[in-house]
Write an enzyme that holds these catalytic residues in place. Sequence first.
Site, PDB file in Angstrom:
ATOM      1  N   LYS A  17      22.894  -2.041 -10.768  1.00 49.88           N
ATOM      2  CA  LYS A  17      21.474  -1.894 -11.139  1.00 49.88           C
ATOM      3  C   LYS A  17      20.627  -2.969 -10.468  1.00 49.88           C
ATOM      4  O   LYS A  17      19.589  -2.679  -9.878  1.00 49.88           O
ATOM      5  CB  LYS A  17      21.328  -2.011 -12.660  1.00 49.88           C
ATOM      6  CG  LYS A  17      19.885  -2.197 -13.111  1.00 49.88           C
ATOM      7  CD  LYS A  17      19.766  -2.441 -14.594  1.00 49.88           C
ATOM      8  CE  LYS A  17      19.919  -3.865 -15.024  1.00 49.88           C
ATOM      9  NZ  LYS A  17      18.715  -4.677 -15.111  1.00 49.88           N
ATOM     10  N   ASN A  18      21.080  -4.227 -10.578  1.00 49.44           N
ATOM     11  CA  ASN A  18      20.224  -5.321 -10.123  1.00 49.44           C
ATOM     12  C   ASN A  18      20.151  -5.430  -8.613  1.00 49.44           C
ATOM     13  O   ASN A  18      19.361  -6.209  -8.084  1.00 49.44           O
ATOM     14  CB  ASN A  18      20.667  -6.643 -10.754  1.00 49.44           C
ATOM     15  CG  ASN A  18      20.254  -6.702 -12.222  1.00 49.44           C
ATOM     16  OD1 ASN A  18      19.440  -5.886 -12.670  1.00 49.44           O
ATOM     17  ND2 ASN A  18      20.823  -7.634 -12.967  1.00 49.44           N
ATOM     18  N   ARG A  57      10.441  -5.622 -15.804  1.00 45.86           N
ATOM     19  CA  ARG A  57       9.830  -6.745 -15.119  1.00 45.86           C
ATOM     20  C   ARG A  57      10.176  -6.819 -13.628  1.00 45.86           C
ATOM     21  O   ARG A  57       9.394  -7.358 -12.845  1.00 45.86           O
ATOM     22  CB  ARG A  57      10.124  -8.057 -15.830  1.00 45.86           C
ATOM     23  CG  ARG A  57      11.569  -8.279 -16.181  1.00 45.86           C
ATOM     24  CD  ARG A  57      11.752  -9.578 -16.923  1.00 45.86           C
ATOM     25  NE  ARG A  57      11.179 -10.681 -16.179  1.00 45.86           N
ATOM     26  CZ  ARG A  57      10.143 -11.397 -16.585  1.00 45.86           C
ATOM     27  NH1 ARG A  57       9.575 -11.169 -17.735  1.00 45.86           N
ATOM     28  NH2 ARG A  57       9.686 -12.368 -15.838  1.00 45.86           N
ATOM     29  N   CYS A 115       9.855 -11.892 -22.204  1.00 45.45           N
ATOM     30  CA  CYS A 115      10.982 -10.970 -22.328  1.00 45.45           C
ATOM     31  C   CYS A 115      11.811 -11.472 -23.504  1.00 45.45           C
ATOM     32  O   CYS A 115      11.737 -12.659 -23.845  1.00 45.45           O
ATOM     33  CB  CYS A 115      11.743 -11.024 -21.011  1.00 45.45           C
ATOM     34  SG  CYS A 115      13.348 -10.285 -20.982  1.00 45.45           S
ATOM     35  N   ARG A 156      10.690 -16.404 -18.923  1.00 48.13           N
ATOM     36  CA  ARG A 156      10.830 -15.823 -17.592  1.00 48.13           C
ATOM     37  C   ARG A 156       9.535 -15.828 -16.764  1.00 48.13           C
ATOM     38  O   ARG A 156       9.008 -14.774 -16.394  1.00 48.13           O
ATOM     39  CB  ARG A 156      11.411 -14.408 -17.680  1.00 48.13           C
ATOM     40  CG  ARG A 156      12.744 -14.388 -18.388  1.00 48.13           C
ATOM     41  CD  ARG A 156      13.374 -13.030 -18.411  1.00 48.13           C
ATOM     42  NE  ARG A 156      13.958 -12.657 -17.138  1.00 48.13           N
ATOM     43  CZ  ARG A 156      14.544 -11.494 -16.911  1.00 48.13           C
ATOM     44  NH1 ARG A 156      14.610 -10.602 -17.881  1.00 48.13           N
ATOM     45  NH2 ARG A 156      15.067 -11.220 -15.738  1.00 48.13           N
ATOM     46  N   PRO A 157       9.023 -17.021 -16.463  1.00 48.77           N
ATOM     47  CA  PRO A 157       7.817 -17.091 -15.630  1.00 48.77           C
ATOM     48  C   PRO A 157       8.097 -16.597 -14.210  1.00 48.77           C
ATOM     49  O   PRO A 157       9.254 -16.462 -13.809  1.00 48.77           O
ATOM     50  CB  PRO A 157       7.471 -18.578 -15.629  1.00 48.77           C
ATOM     51  CG  PRO A 157       8.740 -19.275 -15.977  1.00 48.77           C
ATOM     52  CD  PRO A 157       9.556 -18.335 -16.809  1.00 48.77           C
ATOM     53  N   VAL A 158       7.020 -16.359 -13.455  1.00 49.09           N
ATOM     54  CA  VAL A 158       7.189 -15.923 -12.056  1.00 49.09           C
ATOM     55  C   VAL A 158       6.522 -16.914 -11.109  1.00 49.09           C
ATOM     56  O   VAL A 158       6.127 -16.577 -10.001  1.00 49.09           O
ATOM     57  CB  VAL A 158       6.642 -14.489 -11.824  1.00 49.09           C
ATOM     58  CG1 VAL A 158       7.556 -13.462 -12.462  1.00 49.09           C
ATOM     59  CG2 VAL A 158       5.212 -14.350 -12.323  1.00 49.09           C
ATOM     60  N   ASP A 159       6.387 -18.174 -11.565  1.00 49.72           N
ATOM     61  CA  ASP A 159       5.724 -19.194 -10.749  1.00 49.72           C
ATOM     62  C   ASP A 159       6.403 -19.390  -9.387  1.00 49.72           C
ATOM     63  O   ASP A 159       5.735 -19.560  -8.359  1.00 49.72           O
ATOM     64  CB  ASP A 159       5.655 -20.533 -11.514  1.00 49.72           C
ATOM     65  CG  ASP A 159       7.019 -20.992 -12.024  1.00 49.72           C
ATOM     66  OD1 ASP A 159       7.814 -20.132 -12.456  1.00 49.72           O
ATOM     67  OD2 ASP A 159       7.305 -22.202 -11.977  1.00 49.72           O
ATOM     68  N   ASP A 194      24.757 -12.747 -17.616  1.00 48.42           N
ATOM     69  CA  ASP A 194      24.762 -11.328 -18.006  1.00 48.42           C
ATOM     70  C   ASP A 194      26.107 -10.884 -18.588  1.00 48.42           C
ATOM     71  O   ASP A 194      26.256  -9.722 -18.994  1.00 48.42           O
ATOM     72  CB  ASP A 194      24.418 -10.442 -16.796  1.00 48.42           C
ATOM     73  CG  ASP A 194      22.956 -10.563 -16.399  1.00 48.42           C
ATOM     74  OD1 ASP A 194      22.176 -11.154 -17.169  1.00 48.42           O
ATOM     75  OD2 ASP A 194      22.599 -10.069 -15.314  1.00 48.42           O
ATOM     76  N   ARG A 217      19.238   1.465 -19.975  1.00 52.86           N
ATOM     77  CA  ARG A 217      18.588   0.829 -18.826  1.00 52.86           C
ATOM     78  C   ARG A 217      19.612   0.391 -17.785  1.00 52.86           C
ATOM     79  O   ARG A 217      19.292   0.331 -16.596  1.00 52.86           O
ATOM     80  CB  ARG A 217      17.807  -0.409 -19.285  1.00 52.86           C
ATOM     81  CG  ARG A 217      16.634  -0.080 -20.153  1.00 52.86           C
ATOM     82  CD  ARG A 217      15.846  -1.315 -20.415  1.00 52.86           C
ATOM     83  NE  ARG A 217      15.386  -1.891 -19.146  1.00 52.86           N
ATOM     84  CZ  ARG A 217      14.526  -2.875 -19.061  1.00 52.86           C
ATOM     85  NH1 ARG A 217      14.024  -3.402 -20.135  1.00 52.86           N
ATOM     86  NH2 ARG A 217      14.163  -3.343 -17.878  1.00 52.86           N
TER      87      ARG A 217
HETATM   88  C1  EPZ Z   1      18.043 -11.690 -12.512  1.00 55.43           C
HETATM   89  O1  EPZ Z   1      16.889 -12.029 -13.255  1.00 55.43           O
HETATM   90  C2  EPZ Z   1      18.654 -10.500 -13.192  1.00 55.43           C
HETATM   91  N1  EPZ Z   1      17.676  -9.409 -13.219  1.00 55.43           N
HETATM   92  C3  EPZ Z   1      19.068 -10.867 -14.603  1.00 55.43           C
HETATM   93  O2  EPZ Z   1      19.717  -9.754 -15.183  1.00 55.43           O
HETATM   94  C4  EPZ Z   1      20.029 -12.043 -14.563  1.00 55.43           C
HETATM   95  O3  EPZ Z   1      20.314 -12.437 -15.885  1.00 55.43           O
HETATM   96  C5  EPZ Z   1      19.392 -13.196 -13.806  1.00 55.43           C
HETATM   97  O4  EPZ Z   1      18.981 -12.767 -12.486  1.00 55.43           O
HETATM   98  C6  EPZ Z   1      20.334 -14.384 -13.630  1.00 55.43           C
HETATM   99  O5  EPZ Z   1      21.476 -13.973 -12.961  1.00 55.43           O
HETATM  100  C7  EPZ Z   1      17.506  -8.648 -12.167  1.00 55.43           C
HETATM  101  O6  EPZ Z   1      18.124  -8.826 -11.114  1.00 55.43           O
HETATM  102  C8  EPZ Z   1      16.565  -7.520 -12.302  1.00 55.43           C
HETATM  103  P1  EPZ Z   1      16.212 -15.774 -12.204  1.00 55.43           P
HETATM  104  P2  EPZ Z   1      15.795 -12.987 -12.644  1.00 55.43           P
HETATM  105  O7  EPZ Z   1      14.918 -15.727 -11.460  1.00 55.43           O
HETATM  106  O8  EPZ Z   1      15.677 -12.758 -11.191  1.00 55.43           O
HETATM  107  C9  EPZ Z   1      13.599 -19.152 -14.405  1.00 55.43           C
HETATM  108  C10 EPZ Z   1      20.026  -8.035 -16.778  1.00 55.43           C
HETATM  109  O9  EPZ Z   1      20.402  -7.970 -17.966  1.00 55.43           O
HETATM  110  N2  EPZ Z   1      12.504 -18.820 -13.486  1.00 55.43           N
HETATM  111  O10 EPZ Z   1      17.425 -16.170 -11.472  1.00 55.43           O
HETATM  112  O11 EPZ Z   1      14.561 -12.858 -13.452  1.00 55.43           O
HETATM  113  C11 EPZ Z   1      13.921 -18.022 -15.385  1.00 55.43           C
HETATM  114  O12 EPZ Z   1      13.037 -18.011 -16.469  1.00 55.43           O
HETATM  115  C12 EPZ Z   1      19.073  -9.108 -16.307  1.00 55.43           C
HETATM  116  O13 EPZ Z   1      20.385  -7.227 -15.912  1.00 55.43           O
HETATM  117  C13 EPZ Z   1      11.367 -19.594 -13.475  1.00 55.43           C
HETATM  118  O14 EPZ Z   1      11.224 -20.559 -14.247  1.00 55.43           O
HETATM  119  O15 EPZ Z   1      16.479 -14.385 -12.929  1.00 55.43           O
HETATM  120  C14 EPZ Z   1      15.349 -18.330 -15.736  1.00 55.43           C
HETATM  121  O16 EPZ Z   1      15.378 -19.304 -16.743  1.00 55.43           O
HETATM  122  C15 EPZ Z   1      18.608  -9.989 -17.407  1.00 55.43           C
HETATM  123  N3  EPZ Z   1      10.351 -19.258 -12.607  1.00 55.43           N
HETATM  124  C16 EPZ Z   1      15.921 -18.903 -14.442  1.00 55.43           C
HETATM  125  O17 EPZ Z   1      14.794 -19.300 -13.666  1.00 55.43           O
HETATM  126  C17 EPZ Z   1      10.458 -18.213 -11.751  1.00 55.43           C
HETATM  127  O18 EPZ Z   1       9.498 -17.961 -10.992  1.00 55.43           O
HETATM  128  C18 EPZ Z   1      16.751 -17.929 -13.606  1.00 55.43           C
HETATM  129  O19 EPZ Z   1      16.015 -16.726 -13.456  1.00 55.43           O
HETATM  130  C19 EPZ Z   1      11.635 -17.441 -11.754  1.00 55.43           C
HETATM  131  C20 EPZ Z   1      12.651 -17.769 -12.628  1.00 55.43           C
END
Ligand code: EPZ
Length: 430
Positions: free
Chosen positions: A22-23, A96, A120, A125-128, A310, A402
Site C-alpha cells: 500500500k505505502n 493524508r 491523525c 504528523r506535521p508536514v513541515d 507499523d 484501507r
Molecule cells: C509513512 O508515514 C507511512 N505512511 C506510515 O504508515 C509509517 O508508519 C511511517 O511512514 C513510518 O514508517 C505512508 O507511507 C503512507 P514519516 P509518514 O514522515 O511518511 C514526523 C500505515 O499504517 N514528521 O516517516 O507520514 C512524523 O510526525 C502508516 O500504513 C514531522 O515531524 O511517516 C513522525 O513522528 C501509518 N514532520 C516521524 O516524523 C514532517 O514533515 C516519521 O514520519 C514529516 C514527518
Amino acid sequence: MDRIAITGGARLQGEIPISGAKNSAIKLMAASLLTDEPLRLTNMPRLADTRFLGKLLARLGAEVVESEGPDGPETLLTTREIVSGFAPYELVRQMRASFNVLGPLLARNGQAKVSLPGGCSIGARPVDLHLKALEALGAKIDLHEGYVYAQAPRGLQGAVIDFPFNSVGATEHAMLAAVLAHGDTVLENAAAEPELADLADCLNAMGAKVSGAGTRTIHIQGVSRLSGTTHAVVPDRIETGTYAMAAAIAGGEVRLTRTRSDFIQALLDKMVEAGVDVTPHSDGLTIKRNGARLNAVEITTEQYPGFATDLQAQFMALMTLADGESVFRETIFENRFMHVPELARLGADISVHGGEARVRGVASLEGAQVMATDLRASVSLVIAGLAAQGETVVNRVYHLDRGFERLEEKLCACGAQVRRLKGDGEEEVE
Ligand code: EPZ
C-alpha cells in the site's frame, strides 16, 4: 458499518500470497502525475486507500483504469494534462498521503493548492519537512485557511536538502518534485525504507536519474520530461509481517509467498528470539510454531531497517500471551498505543507510561467486542482474536480495509475462522 468476527483457537496451515505494498502503491500512483504518458502499475493492491487516491488523481486530470493482468491486479494511469491543481480538504483529510500530490503538481504544473492534512489518530504528523524541502527546491509556499498555495512558475531548482531526521513522506515528496527540477538535488539524512527504493526504481524506469535510494543519501539529476513505463509494486512488508505474527500466535505452519523476508529482518529476529520457527525462502518465508509458549522479548521501533512502527501493535498482540514481561518503546509516533485498551478488553495485561508499554504475558485471552482505532491497531486485534477463546468482534473495520486486501479470505484459506459481518452485523458475508 462492517465488523469482523474471529472465532479463536484454529491453528493455521497453508499459504498466503502477499499483495503489493500500500505505502508504495500510493506514492507510485502520485508519480503518474509527472508524465503525460501511461504509467502501468502491476502487483497493485486493491484497497480503500488506492481507490481513494485514484479518485483524487482523476479530479486532477488522470485517467485511471483498473484491470486484471496476467500477474494479478493492475492500474493504468494516464495524465495527458493536469486539469486542476487543487486537492480539497475533504479528500486530503480522508487519506493524508494525498498530500504527496503537491510535489508532482508543482513539478509538472508550476502551481498547486493542496489542503494541509491535519492530525491523525497516531500522532500530530506535521508536514513541515515536506514544505521545507519544496521551498529548498525553489517553490514559493503560502499557507492560508488550511491550504498550501505553492508556486514555481519557472520550474523547480535542484538543491541540497539535509533532513533533520528521517521522514518517509518528506523524502518521497522531495524525490517526486526533484526529478523534474533544473539541476542536481542531494537528499541527506533521507529515509531508507524499501518503498523509497521502489519509487526510485519506477521513476528511473520513467527516465529519471535517481541514485542512492534505500540509503541515507539520495542523488537526483533533474530531467526535463518523464515518460510512461510498466512497474511492479514491491511486496507489502507490513502485510508480510502481520501474517507472520498471525501464524505465530495461532500456531501451525504458514508459507508466505510473493514477498521478501529481508524486508522484515528486524521483526523476524525478534520472532526467532521469542521462539517462533522462521524459514526464509526465495519467494518469501515459512512461519511455524508448535504449541510451546513464546518468550517475552523487548522491541524499540525505529526507521528501516529497524523494527517498523507499523508492526508494533501486531507484535504486542503476540506478546500478550508470551511467558514473562516484554517492553515496547515507540519512537516514531507519539500516540501509537491506541490498541492497548482494546487488547486489555481481551484480557491482556499492559501498562503504558509515555512512549513505553510493558506487556505481562497472560495464560489466555478471551474474545470480546473491540474497536479498531487505526489500520495497524485494528489488525492487531484480529491477531489477538485468532488466539482468544470464543468470539472477538472488531468494530470499525473500515480502518482494516484501507490497508489489508481480502484479509478474511487470506486467513480463512489457512483454516482461520474469520467472518465479515456486513452493515449492522445482521447480514453475514464470508
Ligand atoms: C509513512 O508515514 C507511512 N505512511 C506510515 O504508515 C509509517 O508508519 C511511517 O511512514 C513510518 O514508517 C505512508 O507511507 C503512507 P514519516 P509518514 O514522515 O511518511 C514526523 C500505515 O499504517 N514528521 O516517516 O507520514 C512524523 O510526525 C502508516 O500504513 C514531522 O515531524 O511517516 C513522525 O513522528 C501509518 N514532520 C516521524 O516524523 C514532517 O514533515 C516519521 O514520519 C514529516 C514527518
